[in-house]
Design a protein around this motif. Structure first.
Motif, PDB file in Angstrom:
ATOM      1  N   LEU A  20     -31.044  45.773 -50.417  1.00 34.46           N
ATOM      2  CA  LEU A  20     -30.637  44.453 -50.914  1.00 34.46           C
ATOM      3  C   LEU A  20     -31.689  43.942 -51.882  1.00 34.46           C
ATOM      4  CD1 LEU A  20     -29.417  42.860 -47.636  1.00 34.46           C
ATOM      5  CD2 LEU A  20     -28.203  42.597 -49.774  1.00 34.46           C
ATOM      6  N   ARG A  21     -31.268  43.615 -53.085  1.00 35.99           N
ATOM      7  CA  ARG A  21     -32.205  43.091 -54.082  1.00 35.99           C
ATOM      8  C   ARG A  21     -31.794  41.687 -54.492  1.00 35.99           C
ATOM      9  NH1 ARG A  21     -32.351  47.521 -58.679  1.00 35.99           N
ATOM     10  NH2 ARG A  21     -30.134  47.621 -58.155  1.00 35.99           N
ATOM     11  N   LEU A  22     -32.777  40.812 -54.540  1.00 40.13           N
ATOM     12  CA  LEU A  22     -32.535  39.411 -54.839  1.00 40.13           C
ATOM     13  C   LEU A  22     -32.301  39.227 -56.335  1.00 40.13           C
ATOM     14  CD1 LEU A  22     -32.515  36.493 -53.685  1.00 40.13           C
ATOM     15  CD2 LEU A  22     -34.974  36.427 -54.145  1.00 40.13           C
ATOM     16  N   ILE A  23     -31.189  38.582 -56.695  1.00 39.12           N
ATOM     17  CA  ILE A  23     -30.858  38.348 -58.103  1.00 39.12           C
ATOM     18  C   ILE A  23     -31.401  36.974 -58.524  1.00 39.12           C
ATOM     19  CG2 ILE A  23     -29.024  38.214 -59.822  1.00 39.12           C
ATOM     20  CD1 ILE A  23     -27.235  39.745 -57.845  1.00 39.12           C
ATOM     21  N   TYR A  24     -30.943  35.937 -57.872  1.00 33.84           N
ATOM     22  CA  TYR A  24     -31.377  34.564 -58.106  1.00 33.84           C
ATOM     23  C   TYR A  24     -31.364  33.839 -56.768  1.00 33.84           C
ATOM     24  CZ  TYR A  24     -31.239  34.143 -63.253  1.00 33.84           C
ATOM     25  OH  TYR A  24     -31.497  34.233 -64.596  1.00 33.84           O
ATOM     26  N   TYR A  25     -32.142  32.776 -56.703  1.00 34.94           N
ATOM     27  CA  TYR A  25     -32.055  31.906 -55.548  1.00 34.94           C
ATOM     28  C   TYR A  25     -32.218  30.455 -55.977  1.00 34.94           C
ATOM     29  CZ  TYR A  25     -37.223  31.843 -55.476  1.00 34.94           C
ATOM     30  OH  TYR A  25     -38.545  31.689 -55.808  1.00 34.94           O
ATOM     31  N   SER A  26     -31.780  29.591 -55.072  1.00 29.90           N
ATOM     32  CA  SER A  26     -31.896  28.151 -55.295  1.00 29.90           C
ATOM     33  C   SER A  26     -32.526  27.565 -54.046  1.00 29.90           C
ATOM     34  CB  SER A  26     -30.513  27.544 -55.538  1.00 29.90           C
ATOM     35  OG  SER A  26     -30.590  26.141 -55.564  1.00 29.90           O
ATOM     36  N   ALA A  27     -33.807  27.200 -54.148  1.00 31.71           N
ATOM     37  CA  ALA A  27     -34.523  26.702 -52.980  1.00 31.71           C
ATOM     38  C   ALA A  27     -33.974  25.349 -52.527  1.00 31.71           C
ATOM     39  CB  ALA A  27     -36.015  26.607 -53.271  1.00 31.71           C
ATOM     40  N   SER A  28     -33.468  24.575 -53.468  1.00 32.12           N
ATOM     41  CA  SER A  28     -32.877  23.283 -53.138  1.00 32.12           C
ATOM     42  C   SER A  28     -31.911  22.910 -54.255  1.00 32.12           C
ATOM     43  CB  SER A  28     -33.954  22.214 -52.972  1.00 32.12           C
ATOM     44  OG  SER A  28     -34.672  22.056 -54.172  1.00 32.12           O
ATOM     45  N   GLU A  29     -31.072  21.925 -53.972  1.00 28.69           N
ATOM     46  CA  GLU A  29     -30.106  21.484 -54.969  1.00 28.69           C
ATOM     47  C   GLU A  29     -30.832  21.053 -56.229  1.00 28.69           C
ATOM     48  OE1 GLU A  29     -27.736  18.347 -53.447  1.00 28.69           O
ATOM     49  OE2 GLU A  29     -26.455  18.211 -55.202  1.00 28.69           O
ATOM     50  N   GLY A  30     -30.361  21.570 -57.363  1.00 25.31           N
ATOM     51  CA  GLY A  30     -30.960  21.200 -58.639  1.00 25.31           C
ATOM     52  C   GLY A  30     -32.006  22.167 -59.137  1.00 25.31           C
ATOM     53  N   THR A  31     -32.361  23.189 -58.321  1.00 27.85           N
ATOM     54  CA  THR A  31     -33.347  24.170 -58.753  1.00 27.85           C
ATOM     55  C   THR A  31     -32.784  25.574 -58.614  1.00 27.85           C
ATOM     56  OG1 THR A  31     -34.371  24.532 -56.604  1.00 27.85           O
ATOM     57  CG2 THR A  31     -35.199  22.684 -57.896  1.00 27.85           C
ATOM     58  N   THR A  32     -33.148  26.441 -59.561  1.00 26.88           N
ATOM     59  CA  THR A  32     -32.809  27.855 -59.452  1.00 26.88           C
ATOM     60  C   THR A  32     -34.003  28.668 -59.946  1.00 26.88           C
ATOM     61  OG1 THR A  32     -31.811  27.949 -61.657  1.00 26.88           O
ATOM     62  CG2 THR A  32     -30.332  27.489 -59.803  1.00 26.88           C
ATOM     63  N   ASP A  33     -34.176  29.859 -59.362  1.00 24.01           N
ATOM     64  CA  ASP A  33     -35.281  30.726 -59.753  1.00 24.01           C
ATOM     65  C   ASP A  33     -34.825  32.167 -59.794  1.00 24.01           C
ATOM     66  OD1 ASP A  33     -37.003  28.423 -58.077  1.00 24.01           O
ATOM     67  OD2 ASP A  33     -37.950  29.191 -59.908  1.00 24.01           O
ATOM     68  N   LYS A  34     -35.467  32.942 -60.665  1.00 24.99           N
ATOM     69  CA  LYS A  34     -35.148  34.356 -60.775  1.00 24.99           C
ATOM     70  C   LYS A  34     -35.705  35.117 -59.586  1.00 24.99           C
ATOM     71  CE  LYS A  34     -35.177  34.322 -65.834  1.00 24.99           C
ATOM     72  NZ  LYS A  34     -35.802  34.867 -67.064  1.00 24.99           N
ATOM     73  N   GLY A  35     -34.939  36.141 -59.197  1.00 24.49           N
ATOM     74  CA  GLY A  35     -35.399  37.049 -58.169  1.00 24.49           C
ATOM     75  C   GLY A  35     -35.897  38.337 -58.788  1.00 24.49           C
ATOM     76  N   GLU A  36     -35.615  39.447 -58.125  1.00 25.95           N
ATOM     77  CA  GLU A  36     -36.112  40.747 -58.571  1.00 25.95           C
ATOM     78  C   GLU A  36     -35.332  41.320 -59.743  1.00 25.95           C
ATOM     79  OE1 GLU A  36     -35.474  41.825 -54.243  1.00 25.95           O
ATOM     80  OE2 GLU A  36     -37.003  43.286 -54.820  1.00 25.95           O
TER      81      GLU A  36
END
Lengths: 110, 115
Positions: B43-59
């Motif tokens: 399983l490889r992380l594409i993107y995540y959102s730690a909280s509403e209104g934020t997104t971050d790149k994964g692997e």
């Protein structure tokens, strides 16, 4: 960057054996660690969650331990059954993301 | 409880087509994740959102975009699908609020084939 290694990659045992699956991780700044089970073609099912302040967590025949300082966790399965055959994944959880190992594929022979 | 719901379950795209994978959770979790799973790669992380209104790149974010529409919904978009994006995609959610750090829950996956 968190890196997670699971050993062994595959394991085949006769029914009734006790077994240990290993998980190691490089970044010890985690809040918790979760063990999952995945059956072929299916999604992930949560088995156990250990908080960083805990050393062990038990559910039925499953026992998971966590040594955060050394970056290791083990999943102990007692008296294995053919129904335990699946891939087992560990995932240390940090503040933001959740990174997985590649898993251990377990086969329990009747 | 529905938990984490992904749509569609299966999809076949032609190279160059676009599509959006939908994910919704009803557990009031603040963090949501998109993964892809390929044989031998885990399983490889594409993107995540730690909280509403934020997104971050994964692997492995290249070729994807995400939108955290609200607290419940987190979508993954393929703007121009490529055969290398053939995979099984999983959405997950969990709560990270103060002292409460819950377990992650997963959807049943979307099996995407790009021809």
């Amino acid at each position: 960057k968190q890196e997670v290694t699971q050993i062994p990659a595959a394991l085949s045992v006769p029914e009734g054996e006790n077994l240990v699956l290993n998980c190691s991780f490089t970044d010890s700044a985690i809040y918790n660690l979760q063990w999952f089970r995945q059956d072929p073609g299916k999604g992930l099912t949560s088995l156990l969650l250990i908080q960083s302040s805990q050393r062990e967590q038990t559910s039925g025949r499953l026992n998971a331990s966590l040594d955060k300082s050394s970056g290791r966790s083990t999943l102990y399965i007692a008296a294995s059954q053919p129904g335990d055959s699946a891939t087992y994944l560990c995932a240390p959880g940090s503040q933001g993301n959740l990174i997985f190992g590649k898993g251990t594929k377990l086969s329990v022979k009747p | 409880n529905a938990g984490v719901t992904q749509t569609p379950k299966f999809q076949v795209l032609k190279t160059g087509q676009s599509m959006t994978l939908q994910c919704a959770q009803d557990m009031n979790h603040n963090s949501m994740y998109w993964y892809r799973q390929d044989p031998g790669m885990g399983l490889r992380l594409i993107y995540y959102s730690a909280s509403e209104g934020t997104t971050d790149k994964g692997e492995v974010p290249n070729g994807y975009n995400v939108s955290r529409l609200n607290k419940r919904e987190f979508s993954l978009r393929l703007e121009s699908a490529a055969p290398s994006q053939t995979s099984v995609y999983f959405c997950a959610s969990r709560a990270l609020t103060g002292g409460a750090r819950t377990e992650a829950f997963f959807g049943q996956g979307t099996r995407l084939t790009v021809v």
